[in-house]
Enzyme design. Structure first.
Site, mmCIF file in Angstrom:
data_model
loop_
_atom_site.group_PDB
_atom_site.id
_atom_site.type_symbol
_atom_site.label_atom_id
_atom_site.label_comp_id
_atom_site.label_asym_id
_atom_site.label_seq_id
_atom_site.Cartn_x
_atom_site.Cartn_y
_atom_site.Cartn_z
ATOM 1 C CG HIS A 140 36.696 13.902 36.179
ATOM 2 N ND1 HIS A 140 35.859 12.918 35.416
ATOM 3 C CD2 HIS A 140 35.903 14.528 36.812
ATOM 4 C CE1 HIS A 140 34.580 13.300 35.723
ATOM 5 N NE2 HIS A 140 34.674 14.161 36.538
ATOM 6 C CG ASP B 152 30.707 14.388 35.662
ATOM 7 O OD1 ASP B 152 31.907 14.821 35.824
ATOM 8 O OD2 ASP B 152 29.869 13.837 36.509
ATOM 9 C CD GLU C 154 35.641 13.038 39.922
ATOM 10 O OE1 GLU C 154 35.393 13.847 40.638
ATOM 11 O OE2 GLU C 154 34.895 12.507 39.016
ATOM 12 C CD GLU C 155 32.248 10.549 37.534
ATOM 13 O OE1 GLU C 155 31.906 10.405 38.517
ATOM 14 O OE2 GLU C 155 32.011 11.557 36.799
ATOM 15 C CG ASP D 71 33.853 17.530 38.164
ATOM 16 O OD1 ASP D 71 33.253 17.270 37.155
ATOM 17 O OD2 ASP D 71 34.411 16.579 38.833
ATOM 18 C CG HIS E 204 26.717 10.964 37.350
ATOM 19 N ND1 HIS E 204 27.189 10.097 38.397
ATOM 20 C CD2 HIS E 204 27.664 12.042 36.971
ATOM 21 C CE1 HIS E 204 28.339 10.476 38.458
ATOM 22 N NE2 HIS E 204 28.748 11.747 37.965
#
Length: 358
Positions: A66, A180, A212-213, A235, A323
């Site tokens: 992603h 990410d 995606e998130e 991922d 994140h």
């Protein structure tokens, strides 16, 4: 690591590309993957699809990663010029205070900082209290709402973390924002590049998905365009090789190879496909790890449900501090994942795919 790959990683990670605002990073991705693709397409949600033909009558192999990164959206501007925001993707509020951010205004990036109180004026109660995201703000140096608007900021603009791409003193460790999942995007580019001189029996789709998130949405639209026979998702995973994290929370160790995902909340992987991948890795003596997550998911969570079902498997690359504003990966994991995928594609044939499905 090859200088070309490092430059690609730098470009992919440093460009802002928050959920729903992936156009800039999609352009960077297209620039890097286009030389190795026979066709380039885009679905109507914004996912990029690069096609690499081996046998045009062969199985369709979809590899997804992603484009979007976690970030924020401007929700309001206060009368005195401070920016209120809401999260796009999962954030722990404790990693945010005093961090620099870019607001993606219409024609430029506006730098700001998430405000925080100096410790000198914090009460004992405040020192022990986690500040909620709803109570935070971004300071862009504006003295009024009107001045902030004159800078170009408006509600709906996205906000991305700032972190320069950094090769650490151990040159195999690389720090950046948005690993990410720009890491997966870089892997997809390199896989298509290394297939240039390989014979294989497949049509390979390198797919950079959007959104995606916030619910693996781009994979759902991209898979409709492709209708694949096999789907792989790449991922990042959670590295547990840092103080304060035990093996029951996260098993991954950076530098020990990609993780074959046994289970996550979005998918139970196709067993025969998983066994095929593990056997291939063992034959090649390529390192790999296992992962099982009770929360979270990957693009494969939607691709495996397409049509009558698509045999799917997810790989995650152990990454420290996901994140957040700055994450760390190991370059060996990149190389070993690319090598594994190239060999998997070489081994996959119509007969192999049929045997996996039966």
């Amino acid at each position: 690591m090859d200088k070309r790959i490092l430059e690609m990683m730098k470009e992919l990670t440093e460009v802002p590309g928050v959920v729903g605002d992936e156009s800039k990073v999609r352009k960077v991705m297209e620039n890097h993957i286009k030389p190795y693709a026979d066709e380039i397409h885009q679905d109507q949600l914004g996912s990029l699809i690069a096609v690499k033909n081996g046998n045009v009558q062969g199985p369709k192999i979809m590899i997804t990663a992603h484009l979007d990164e976690v970030g924020f959206m401007v929700s309001d501007i206060t009368d005195d010029g401070f920016i209120k925001f809401i999260p796009l993707g999962g954030w722990w509020s404790q990693v945010l205070l005093a961090q620099r951010v870019h607001i993606a205004a219409e024609d430029r990036l506006i730098t700001g900082v998430i405000g925080s109180k100096p410790p000198h004026i914090l009460s004992n109660e405040e020192r022990n209290k986690v500040v909620q995201i709803k109570d935070m703000f971004v300071d862009i140096g504006a003295s009024s709402r009107e001045e902030a608007l004159s800078f170009g900021v408006k509600p709906g603009d996205t906000i991305a973390p700032i972190c320069p791409f950094t090769v650490m003193d151990n040159p195999k460790l690389l720090m950046a924002k948005a690993w990410d999942n720009r890491l997966g995007c870089a892997i997809a580019v390199e896989v298509l590049k290394r297939l240039q001189d390989k014979q294989h029996e497949n049509i390979v789709y390198g797919v950079a998905t959007v959104q995606e998130e916030v619910g693996i949405r781009g994979a759902k639209t991209a898979v409709n365009m492709i209708n694949p026979d096999i789907s792989f998702a790449i991922d990042v995973g959670i590295a547990g090789d840092v103080p304060g994290v035990n093996r029951n929370e996260a098993r991954g160790v950076i530098g020990k190879g990609p993780q074959v995902v046994l289970y996550d909340s979005s998918m139970v992987p196709h067993k025969k496909l998983r066994e095929f991948v593990v056997e291939t890795a063992e034959e090649l003596n390529l390192p790999f790890q296992y992962e099982a997550l009770t929360a979270g998911g990957t693009d494969a969570g939607n691709t495996h449900l397409h049509g009558n079902g698509v045999p799917s498997l997810a790989f995650t690359i152990p990454t420290r501090y996901i994140h957040s504003h700055a994450s760390i990966i190991h370059s060996d994991d990149f190389e070993n994942t690319v090598e594994l995928f190239v060999n998997l594609i070489e081994k996959l044939t119509s007969e192999t795919v049929e045997s996996l499905i039966k």
